[in-house]
Design a protein around this motif. Structure first.
Motif, PDB file in Angstrom:
ATOM      1  N   LYS A 174       0.827  -1.211   0.000  1.00 20.68           N
ATOM      2  CA  LYS A 174       0.000   0.000   0.000  1.00 20.68           C
ATOM      3  C   LYS A 174       0.865   1.265   0.000  1.00 20.68           C
ATOM      4  N   GLN A 232       0.832   0.764 -10.069  1.00 21.09           N
ATOM      5  CA  GLN A 232       0.623  -0.590  -9.582  1.00 21.09           C
ATOM      6  C   GLN A 232       1.986  -1.219  -9.295  1.00 21.09           C
ATOM      7  N   CYS A 242      -2.436  -5.725 -10.474  1.00 14.32           N
ATOM      8  CA  CYS A 242      -3.777  -5.908  -9.919  1.00 14.32           C
ATOM      9  C   CYS A 242      -4.524  -7.015 -10.653  1.00 14.32           C
ATOM     10  N   CYS A 263     -14.021  -3.629  -9.723  1.00 17.23           N
ATOM     11  CA  CYS A 263     -13.349  -2.968  -8.606  1.00 17.23           C
ATOM     12  C   CYS A 263     -14.223  -1.811  -8.128  1.00 17.23           C
ATOM     13  N   GLU A 264     -14.101  -1.484  -6.864  1.00 14.62           N
ATOM     14  CA  GLU A 264     -14.880  -0.371  -6.306  1.00 14.62           C
ATOM     15  C   GLU A 264     -14.459   0.979  -6.875  1.00 14.62           C
ATOM     16  N   ALA A 265     -13.242   1.057  -7.413  1.00 16.88           N
ATOM     17  CA  ALA A 265     -12.738   2.322  -7.954  1.00 16.88           C
ATOM     18  C   ALA A 265     -13.265   2.600  -9.364  1.00 16.88           C
ATOM     19  N   HIS A 266     -13.872   1.613  -9.978  1.00 23.00           N
ATOM     20  CA  HIS A 266     -14.389   1.775 -11.341  1.00 23.00           C
ATOM     21  C   HIS A 266     -15.912   1.789 -11.350  1.00 23.00           C
ATOM     22  N   LYS A 267     -16.464   2.459 -12.340  1.00 21.31           N
ATOM     23  CA  LYS A 267     -17.919   2.559 -12.422  1.00 21.31           C
ATOM     24  C   LYS A 267     -18.530   1.179 -12.669  1.00 21.31           C
ATOM     25  N   CYS A 312      -4.572   2.102 -13.991  1.00 17.76           N
ATOM     26  CA  CYS A 312      -5.039   2.607 -12.699  1.00 17.76           C
ATOM     27  C   CYS A 312      -4.167   2.009 -11.594  1.00 17.76           C
ATOM     28  N   TYR A 313      -4.307   2.575 -10.421  1.00 19.77           N
ATOM     29  CA  TYR A 313      -3.635   2.029  -9.244  1.00 19.77           C
ATOM     30  C   TYR A 313      -4.452   2.455  -8.042  1.00 19.77           C
ATOM     31  N   CYS A 314      -4.450   1.650  -7.028  1.00 13.27           N
ATOM     32  CA  CYS A 314      -5.128   2.018  -5.789  1.00 13.27           C
ATOM     33  C   CYS A 314      -4.508   1.223  -4.647  1.00 13.27           C
ATOM     34  N   ASN A 347      -6.609  -0.293  -2.362  1.00 15.07           N
ATOM     35  CA  ASN A 347      -7.757  -1.007  -1.820  1.00 15.07           C
ATOM     36  C   ASN A 347      -7.321  -2.406  -1.381  1.00 15.07           C
TER      37      ASN A 347
END
Length: 134
Positions: free
Chosen positions: A6, A15, A19, A37-41, A72-74, A76
């Motif tokens: 993280k 990333q 992921c 993923c929760e970060a995407h619509k 993307c990167y997160c 989560n």
């Protein structure tokens, strides 16, 4: 290992661990929305289409390809943890980065709480110390 991944992801804004959202896991919200993923619509809703229709749609394939391309990167944890543990190379990388073989330093005496009373039983009235913000 998770905290190492993280912090490294947030610091480098990329990333660090490839992921696997949309491959190892999915998101289904209470209202029926489905996404990788929760970060995407959401890709669709279970009230209008079946999971199979949503999951194997062209839009879902494109989104998985985008995640795989590291667009993307997160940080989560729900998606980062399986991405670490189910990819042996990434698991080894996280173990080395996190230095999992080292023992954690003991808490300083002033940060320890005494949970016992004179009889040695747990004392629910003992409050935990408040740690300073870092």
């Amino acid at each position: 290992m998770l905290q190492w991944a993280k912090i490294k992801t947030a610091t480098e804004q990329r990333q660090v661990v490839p992921c696997r959202a949309g491959v190892l896991s999915a998101v289904i919200n209470a209202n029926g929305d489905v996404s990788v993923c929760e970060a995407h619509k959401p890709l669709g809703n279970l009230r209008q289409r079946s999971f199979k229709e949503i999951w194997y749609s062209d839009e879902a394939r494109k989104l998985r390809a985008s995640v795989r391309a590291k667009d993307c990167y997160c940080t989560n944890e729900i998606f980062l943890w399986p991405s670490i543990t189910f990819q042996p190379v990434q698991l080894a990388k996280a173990m080395v980065g996190a230095k999992v073989w080292r023992h954690p330093a003991p808490l300083p005496v002033d940060e320890r709480a005494d949970y016992s009373d004179a009889a040695g039983a747990l004392n629910p009235r003992v409050s935990l110390p408040v740690l300073p913000k870092q």
